[in-house]
Design a protein around this motif. Sequence first.
Motif, mmCIF file in Angstrom:
data_model
loop_
_atom_site.group_PDB
_atom_site.id
_atom_site.type_symbol
_atom_site.label_atom_id
_atom_site.label_comp_id
_atom_site.label_asym_id
_atom_site.label_seq_id
_atom_site.Cartn_x
_atom_site.Cartn_y
_atom_site.Cartn_z
ATOM 1 N N SER A 1 55.084 -44.149 -46.527
ATOM 2 C CA SER A 1 56.430 -43.859 -46.034
ATOM 3 C C SER A 1 56.640 -42.347 -45.994
ATOM 4 C CB SER A 1 57.500 -44.493 -46.935
ATOM 5 O OG SER A 1 57.328 -45.885 -47.020
ATOM 6 N N THR A 2 57.496 -41.905 -45.061
ATOM 7 C CA THR A 2 57.800 -40.486 -44.942
ATOM 8 C C THR A 2 59.298 -40.265 -44.791
ATOM 9 O OG1 THR A 2 57.655 -40.402 -42.519
ATOM 10 C CG2 THR A 2 55.599 -40.091 -43.766
ATOM 11 N N PHE A 3 59.722 -39.046 -45.088
ATOM 12 C CA PHE A 3 61.077 -38.571 -44.817
ATOM 13 C C PHE A 3 60.948 -37.135 -44.343
ATOM 14 C CE2 PHE A 3 64.742 -36.050 -45.957
ATOM 15 C CZ PHE A 3 65.830 -36.839 -45.597
ATOM 16 N N VAL A 4 61.607 -36.822 -43.213
ATOM 17 C CA VAL A 4 61.613 -35.466 -42.668
ATOM 18 C C VAL A 4 63.048 -35.132 -42.284
ATOM 19 C CG1 VAL A 4 60.716 -33.886 -40.935
ATOM 20 C CG2 VAL A 4 59.278 -35.760 -41.758
ATOM 21 N N GLY A 5 63.611 -34.071 -42.892
ATOM 22 C CA GLY A 5 64.986 -33.721 -42.578
ATOM 23 C C GLY A 5 65.401 -32.408 -43.208
ATOM 24 N N ASP A 6 66.633 -32.040 -42.934
ATOM 25 C CA ASP A 6 67.211 -30.811 -43.483
ATOM 26 C C ASP A 6 68.102 -31.190 -44.656
ATOM 27 O OD1 ASP A 6 68.550 -28.469 -44.073
ATOM 28 O OD2 ASP A 6 68.844 -27.883 -41.989
ATOM 29 N N VAL A 7 67.684 -30.847 -45.873
ATOM 30 C CA VAL A 7 68.457 -31.097 -47.084
ATOM 31 C C VAL A 7 68.568 -29.761 -47.815
ATOM 32 C CG1 VAL A 7 68.713 -32.509 -49.157
ATOM 33 C CG2 VAL A 7 67.440 -33.397 -47.191
ATOM 34 N N SER A 8 69.552 -28.935 -47.393
ATOM 35 C CA SER A 8 69.663 -27.555 -47.889
ATOM 36 C C SER A 8 68.361 -26.807 -47.652
ATOM 37 C CB SER A 8 70.037 -27.530 -49.368
ATOM 38 O OG SER A 8 71.268 -28.174 -49.591
ATOM 39 N N GLY A 9 67.790 -27.019 -46.476
ATOM 40 C CA GLY A 9 66.479 -26.503 -46.124
ATOM 41 C C GLY A 9 65.586 -27.665 -45.721
ATOM 42 N N GLY A 10 64.527 -27.352 -45.029
ATOM 43 C CA GLY A 10 63.634 -28.403 -44.570
ATOM 44 C C GLY A 10 63.000 -29.162 -45.722
ATOM 45 N N ARG A 11 62.952 -30.476 -45.610
ATOM 46 C CA ARG A 11 62.334 -31.322 -46.637
ATOM 47 C C ARG A 11 61.342 -32.270 -45.978
ATOM 48 N NH1 ARG A 11 65.906 -34.196 -51.176
ATOM 49 N NH2 ARG A 11 66.094 -31.976 -51.675
ATOM 50 N N LEU A 12 60.135 -32.305 -46.531
ATOM 51 C CA LEU A 12 59.097 -33.227 -46.091
ATOM 52 C C LEU A 12 58.645 -34.022 -47.313
ATOM 53 C CD1 LEU A 12 57.012 -34.366 -44.072
ATOM 54 C CD2 LEU A 12 55.524 -32.425 -44.666
#
Length: 358
Positions: A215-226
């Motif tokens: 599984s993956t998550f890619v998004g902006d959470v107070s900055g890029g998060r991978l």
Amino acid sequence: MCSTKLWCAVILLFVSLGGRASSARSEERHYADSSSISYSGFIDSTFGHDLNDLTTHRRPYTTQPLYDDEAALNLGYVDAVVRDGDYHGRLAVQYGSSVVANYEAEHDRFFRYFQEAYAGAELANNVTLDVGIFFSHIGTEGWISRDNVNLGRSLIADYSPYYQSGARLLYSLAPEIKTELHLVRGWQNISNHAEPALGTRIAYSASPALMIQHSTFVGDVSGGRLFNHFGFVASASKSLTIVGAYDVGLQERRANTTAIWHGWAISTKYRVNTPIALGFRIERYSDPSQVLVTSLSLDSVTTMGFSFNLDYSITNDLVWRTEYRAFVGQHDIFPDGDSFRPSDSLITTSLQYSFAWT
């Protein structure tokens, strides 16, 4: 007439809650071909005792159990699951100390009472679209403690999303390969403003006894998060189950730096006989930059963990679970009176009851 299958599913979900019922006990989606509505519920009452001298009744770092030396409802919920042809949905309302802890960041606390509230439709053969609030696509440990090998959650489970909101597209490439694409409202979020994020999941049943997933998550959470999760569930025999997981995340920080956190957990469950089962877990978690885990001392969180639990099924629906859990860290992060020490341990006992009615 409804203009889309999705709107039909939304209307069907909320109108049909007053209809007939049958039993349903798993958070996984298992639908009958015919029209059906099922109702069920779950109560998990817990009592936890920390062997360190805590100065507050709220335990550090873990959310289940949340309170020390205090009996509490860890999780209680009732739900309705509907299936009618191509349309389906689930509405579940909940409360408990784990809900208080894990939904604490929600701007609108009203939404924490919704465990799941989604509706969906089968758009084509083996293609399903769901929208609303639903369980996270990440991890081998779920939100409902009944379905997990161990009573308490591993640190990688506690510090990755339990739930999310948005839309998900599910597609079966083959009977043994399931894929998911998620467009969600940030990292474990329902009511706060957040940039849209993407998630994926692929699960491969290599055999009836082995399932592996990514599984993956890619998004902006107070900055890029991978974020990446790797996991497997193996049935070594009729009595022995082995579950493993590894998580690693990267977070953009100020001054063009990147923080990394990671952890792993391996759990086993051995059923001695019909009423008795034993569980064991070994785990490690490291978040040196405190991306997700805020240390109560000045030192960062890097720790090993060990768990042992005994489950006794009083009846098919009533289970008494007891767990001993210990942590051994690299730094003095666990509160003990007016100071900190590198280790902590706790004993938790839980009475869990599942029910359904027709």
